[in-house]
Motif scaffolding. Structure first.
Motif, PDB file in Angstrom:
ATOM      1  N   HIS A  83      46.616  35.311  68.121  1.00  0.00           N
ATOM      2  CA  HIS A  83      46.340  36.661  68.611  1.00  0.00           C
ATOM      3  C   HIS A  83      44.965  37.051  68.084  1.00  0.00           C
ATOM      4  O   HIS A  83      44.680  36.859  66.890  1.00  0.00           O
ATOM      5  CB  HIS A  83      47.419  37.632  68.110  1.00  0.00           C
ATOM      6  CG  HIS A  83      47.317  38.982  68.722  1.00  0.00           C
ATOM      7  ND1 HIS A  83      46.447  39.938  68.259  1.00  0.00           N
ATOM      8  CD2 HIS A  83      47.983  39.530  69.776  1.00  0.00           C
ATOM      9  CE1 HIS A  83      46.574  41.029  68.987  1.00  0.00           C
ATOM     10  NE2 HIS A  83      47.500  40.807  69.912  1.00  0.00           N
ATOM     11  N   VAL A 114      54.166  37.812  71.116  1.00  0.00           N
ATOM     12  CA  VAL A 114      54.069  39.211  71.524  1.00  0.00           C
ATOM     13  C   VAL A 114      54.591  39.351  72.955  1.00  0.00           C
ATOM     14  O   VAL A 114      54.432  38.459  73.777  1.00  0.00           O
ATOM     15  CB  VAL A 114      52.624  39.742  71.401  1.00  0.00           C
ATOM     16  CG1 VAL A 114      51.678  39.074  72.372  1.00  0.00           C
ATOM     17  CG2 VAL A 114      52.566  41.247  71.544  1.00  0.00           C
ATOM     18  N   THR A 144      53.582  35.975  75.014  1.00  0.00           N
ATOM     19  CA  THR A 144      52.635  34.973  74.530  1.00  0.00           C
ATOM     20  C   THR A 144      53.108  34.464  73.185  1.00  0.00           C
ATOM     21  O   THR A 144      53.445  35.248  72.294  1.00  0.00           O
ATOM     22  CB  THR A 144      51.211  35.564  74.388  1.00  0.00           C
ATOM     23  OG1 THR A 144      50.830  36.160  75.642  1.00  0.00           O
ATOM     24  CG2 THR A 144      50.215  34.485  74.028  1.00  0.00           C
ATOM     25  N   TYR A 193      52.033  32.057  69.905  1.00  0.00           N
ATOM     26  CA  TYR A 193      50.789  31.645  69.251  1.00  0.00           C
ATOM     27  C   TYR A 193      50.991  30.357  68.455  1.00  0.00           C
ATOM     28  O   TYR A 193      51.633  30.344  67.400  1.00  0.00           O
ATOM     29  CB  TYR A 193      50.264  32.792  68.386  1.00  0.00           C
ATOM     30  CG  TYR A 193      49.916  33.984  69.246  1.00  0.00           C
ATOM     31  CD1 TYR A 193      48.823  33.943  70.097  1.00  0.00           C
ATOM     32  CD2 TYR A 193      50.717  35.117  69.250  1.00  0.00           C
ATOM     33  CE1 TYR A 193      48.518  35.013  70.924  1.00  0.00           C
ATOM     34  CE2 TYR A 193      50.419  36.194  70.069  1.00  0.00           C
ATOM     35  CZ  TYR A 193      49.314  36.132  70.902  1.00  0.00           C
ATOM     36  OH  TYR A 193      49.011  37.190  71.729  1.00  0.00           O
TER      37      TYR A 193
END
Length: 114
Positions: free
Chosen positions: A38, A47, A69, A71
């Motif tokens: 992020h 997120v 999303t 990460y």
């Protein structure tokens, strides 16, 4: 622990494949994406960005898909091996999908998915 982008996407796909079919059928207008980190919160594992199903009303329409999303590098940072990473990816997928269904952070933590 770090895996390459292709392997990470496989782990995400595996986690999505493990979801119960009724749950995936109930998901609406949402995509799952992968990124390294992020940009503003480099330790964030995943997120959800969008309008939760519980907040969609009759005027909802004509909007871009919600986005979940995951990460890759941040998830790798909290894992020691691929088995741990596989488990953390699965937990993060469930966590972010729960937000799509309108489940808040406090409830997720109380249920052990925090």
């Amino acid at each position: 622990m770090e895996v390459g982008p292709e392997r990470f996407e496989e782990l995400v796909a595996d986690a999505l494949d493990e979801l119960p079919a009724p749950l995936t059928r109930a998901m609406d207008n949402v995509v799952v994406l992968v990124d390294d980190r992020h940009p503003e919160e480099p330790d964030l594992l995943g997120v959800y960005e969008g309008v939760a199903l519980t907040e969609r009303y009759s005027d909802y329409g004509g909007v871009l898909p919600d986005r979940i999303t995951l990460y890759r590098l941040a998830l790798g940072d909290v894992c020691d091996d691929e088995d741990e990473l596989r488990e953390e990816v699965a937990v993060t997928v469930v966590h972010e999908i729960a937000h799509h269904f309108g489940i808040d952070e406090a409830t997720l933590h109380r249920l052990g998915w925090g």
